[in-house]
Write an enzyme that holds these catalytic residues in place. Sequence first.
Site, PDB file in Angstrom:
ATOM      1  N   ARG A  62       0.812  -1.220   0.000  1.00  0.00           N
ATOM      2  CA  ARG A  62       0.000   0.000   0.000  1.00  0.00           C
ATOM      3  C   ARG A  62       0.842   1.265   0.000  1.00  0.00           C
ATOM      4  NH1 ARG A  62      -3.008  -3.884   2.952  1.00  0.00           N
ATOM      5  NH2 ARG A  62      -1.706  -3.372   4.725  1.00  0.00           N
ATOM      6  N   GLU A  99       5.428 -10.052  14.335  1.00  0.00           N
ATOM      7  CA  GLU A  99       4.872 -10.550  15.604  1.00  0.00           C
ATOM      8  C   GLU A  99       5.124 -12.049  15.753  1.00  0.00           C
ATOM      9  OE1 GLU A  99       0.717 -10.178  18.118  1.00  0.00           O
ATOM     10  OE2 GLU A  99       0.866  -9.322  16.116  1.00  0.00           O
TER      11      GLU A  99
END
Length: 179
Positions: A62, A99
């Site tokens: 993006r 993560e």
Amino acid sequence: MLDADYIKREIRTVPNWPEPGVMFRDITPLLQNPKTLRVLIDLFVHRYMDQDLDLVAGIDARGFILGAIVAYELNLGFVPIRKKGKLPFTTVEEQYELEYGSATVELHADACKPGDRVLLIDDLIATGGTMMAGKRLLEKLGAVVVEGAAIVDLPELGGSKKLRDAGLVLHTLVDFAGH
């Protein structure tokens, strides 16, 4: 007045995606609507139009959308920072932590020159790992990352603090603190 509050209201929140407990901040409604897209780009362009910049670098994927339009509006070149294995020429790479694991981003070895002043842009800052990796890639080639920019900051995930603590000037349009 059309500003960052307008942008924030137009971001869609998708609960429990991609996993339970996550509130995903979806910017695609900003891109789909010509009015919100124009306001979004104008907010960035007005911030950077008088700055001494040579390039805009956008982070996969993006950040490509935002970065390419902002670069065009500022009459600057655009440099894509891609996920590993997507660039066809000689690259430099930088690994970063996610993560649950790690990932690698790459940049063409000739994407910028030493001393180039670069705006680094992405859609969202969560843990800061992707933007930090982009910053390090550009600096490996001798560029100066003047500022990091994003639409959304998720401050509770610590990324914006981590980036600022590493010396990156950071500009975000909206934050979703406590969400």
